[in-house]
Each structure stands twice: as C-alpha cells, then as structure tokens.
Design a protein around this motif. Structure first.
Motif, PDB file in Angstrom:
ATOM      1  N   SER A  41       0.505  -0.954   0.178  1.00  0.00           N
ATOM      2  CA  SER A  41       0.312  -0.578   0.252  1.00  0.00           C
ATOM      3  C   SER A  41       0.732   0.866   0.457  1.00  0.00           C
ATOM      4  O   SER A  41       1.804   0.879  -0.176  1.00  0.00           O
ATOM      5  N   VAL A  42       0.008   2.251   0.505  1.00  0.00           N
ATOM      6  CA  VAL A  42       0.803   3.412   0.169  1.00  0.00           C
ATOM      7  C   VAL A  42       0.455   4.669   1.240  1.00  0.00           C
ATOM      8  O   VAL A  42      -0.697   4.823   1.324  1.00  0.00           O
ATOM      9  N   ASP A  43       1.127   5.626   2.224  1.00  0.00           N
ATOM     10  CA  ASP A  43       0.874   6.597   2.709  1.00  0.00           C
ATOM     11  C   ASP A  43       1.987   6.383   3.881  1.00  0.00           C
ATOM     12  O   ASP A  43       3.220   7.274   4.631  1.00  0.00           O
ATOM     13  N   GLY A  44       1.574   4.969   4.445  1.00  0.00           N
ATOM     14  CA  GLY A  44       2.630   5.504   5.905  1.00  0.00           C
ATOM     15  C   GLY A  44       2.166   6.059   7.446  1.00  0.00           C
ATOM     16  O   GLY A  44       2.577   5.993   8.142  1.00  0.00           O
ATOM     17  N   GLY A  45       0.964   5.864   7.312  1.00  0.00           N
ATOM     18  CA  GLY A  45       0.948   6.540   8.720  1.00  0.00           C
ATOM     19  C   GLY A  45       1.263   5.574   9.309  1.00  0.00           C
ATOM     20  O   GLY A  45       1.015   4.112   9.554  1.00  0.00           O
ATOM     21  N   CYS A  46       0.463   5.657  10.966  1.00  0.00           N
ATOM     22  CA  CYS A  46       0.900   4.870  11.495  1.00  0.00           C
ATOM     23  C   CYS A  46      -0.025   3.653  11.837  1.00  0.00           C
ATOM     24  O   CYS A  46       0.975   2.220  12.646  1.00  0.00           O
ATOM     25  N   PRO A  47      -1.083   4.323  12.177  1.00  0.00           N
ATOM     26  CA  PRO A  47      -1.926   1.877  11.575  1.00  0.00           C
ATOM     27  C   PRO A  47      -1.470   1.700  10.702  1.00  0.00           C
ATOM     28  O   PRO A  47      -1.317  -0.053  10.615  1.00  0.00           O
ATOM     29  N   GLY A  48      -0.938   1.921   9.662  1.00  0.00           N
ATOM     30  CA  GLY A  48      -0.700   1.144   8.771  1.00  0.00           C
ATOM     31  C   GLY A  48       0.779   0.659   8.500  1.00  0.00           C
ATOM     32  O   GLY A  48       1.036  -0.782   8.559  1.00  0.00           O
ATOM     33  N   VAL A  49       1.404   1.200   9.023  1.00  0.00           N
ATOM     34  CA  VAL A  49       3.003   0.482   9.443  1.00  0.00           C
ATOM     35  C   VAL A  49       3.040  -0.833  10.462  1.00  0.00           C
ATOM     36  O   VAL A  49       3.320  -1.765  10.508  1.00  0.00           O
ATOM     37  N   ILE A  57      -0.129  -5.707   5.913  1.00  0.00           N
ATOM     38  CA  ILE A  57       0.290  -5.754   4.624  1.00  0.00           C
ATOM     39  C   ILE A  57       1.655  -6.072   4.821  1.00  0.00           C
ATOM     40  O   ILE A  57       2.501  -5.885   5.798  1.00  0.00           O
ATOM     41  N   GLY A  58       2.622  -6.423   4.017  1.00  0.00           N
ATOM     42  CA  GLY A  58       3.784  -7.196   3.379  1.00  0.00           C
ATOM     43  C   GLY A  58       4.637  -5.592   3.759  1.00  0.00           C
ATOM     44  O   GLY A  58       5.954  -5.354   3.915  1.00  0.00           O
ATOM     45  N   ALA A  59       4.226  -4.700   2.904  1.00  0.00           N
ATOM     46  CA  ALA A  59       5.003  -3.839   2.833  1.00  0.00           C
ATOM     47  C   ALA A  59       4.121  -1.916   2.370  1.00  0.00           C
ATOM     48  O   ALA A  59       2.773  -2.163   1.994  1.00  0.00           O
ATOM     49  N   THR A  60       4.636  -0.723   2.977  1.00  0.00           N
ATOM     50  CA  THR A  60       3.450   0.284   2.634  1.00  0.00           C
ATOM     51  C   THR A  60       4.311   1.712   2.008  1.00  0.00           C
ATOM     52  O   THR A  60       5.842   1.349   2.876  1.00  0.00           O
ATOM     53  N   SER A  61       4.444   2.365   1.676  1.00  0.00           N
ATOM     54  CA  SER A  61       5.524   2.917   1.069  1.00  0.00           C
ATOM     55  C   SER A  61       5.223   4.522   1.818  1.00  0.00           C
ATOM     56  O   SER A  61       3.966   5.007   1.798  1.00  0.00           O
ATOM     57  N   GLN A  62       5.957   4.756   2.548  1.00  0.00           N
ATOM     58  CA  GLN A  62       5.459   6.146   3.893  1.00  0.00           C
ATOM     59  C   GLN A  62       6.213   7.323   2.756  1.00  0.00           C
ATOM     60  O   GLN A  62       7.333   7.620   1.976  1.00  0.00           O
TER      61      GLN A  62
END
Length: 124
Positions: A41-49, A57-62
């Motif tokens: 995914s994309v964003d990098g907010g604390c809930p996503g991390v 999620i395997g990875a997020t673009s912060q």
C-alpha cells in the motif's frame, strides 16, 4: 471479494491507502486466502505501519505529509518575500520530499526501511 471470486489465483493486492489494504486483508481472510497473498500500500501512517508489523500488509510506501506541508509553506514565503519561484528537485517537475518503503521483508534492489524506523517516522 468480487475479484477473488473471479480469480482465486490472486497473489498480490496493491491498494491506494492503508485502510483499503486492511479491508483487502479482511476480504482475503473471509475467503481463507490471507496466507500467500502479498498486500502492499501507500501512505505510511502509524496504523498502516502497525499493520506491516502485524503481517496484515507486506509493505507500505511511507510519505511525509508534514515535510510536504513545510516545504510548501517555505516556497510560498519565498515567493511572497521576493518573488522567488520554488525550485523542483533536479530532473523532476516537482519537489521530491521523499518516500521510503517500510517492510521487515526487504527485497534486493528495493531500498527500504524496517518497521521500527517506519514507526519512528510515521504520522497520524
């Protein structure tokens, strides 16, 4: 869910934001497909991390919205003070405020930071 019904061989899901990624995980889980499907995914907010940490999620673009806002204000001030036009990042038609891939399972050739650093840099 509609896509998984159409093609049960799905092995990667890319979402435009982390809440959508969490929803994709729940849909996969409802079909018993949460294992073996990579969600990014994309964003990098604390809930996503945190979801990267938990394996949702395997990875997020912060991204860094506070830096984006600060650079925007700096550019407006420079323009207001002396008419100075903001400079783009060399070779780009915008100012690059940076992005980092957050994952604890890095892939060779793809620069990334781990979840601990992602949590230190996250927002929201």
């Amino acid at each position: 869910e509609n896509l998984m019904q159409r093609d049960p061989e799905i092995n990667v899901v890319y979402t435009i934001n982390e809440p959508a990624a969490a929803g994709a995980y729940e849909a996969l889980k409802a079909f018993g497909m949460e294992e073996g499907v990579l969600i990014v995914s994309v964003d990098g907010g604390c809930p996503g991390v945190a979801n990267v940490k938990d394996g949702v999620i395997g990875a997020t673009s912060q991204q860094y919205p506070l830096l984006m806002a600060a650079k925007g204000i700096e550019a407006i001030k420079a323009w207001a003070d002396n008419g100075e036009k903001p400079q783009n990042t060399e070779g780009l038609n915008f100012f690059d405020t940076g992005v980092n891939l957050v994952t604890d399972q890095p892939v060779d050739g793809v620069p990334s930071i781990d979840v601990a650093e992602g949590m230190d840099r996250c927002w929201g």
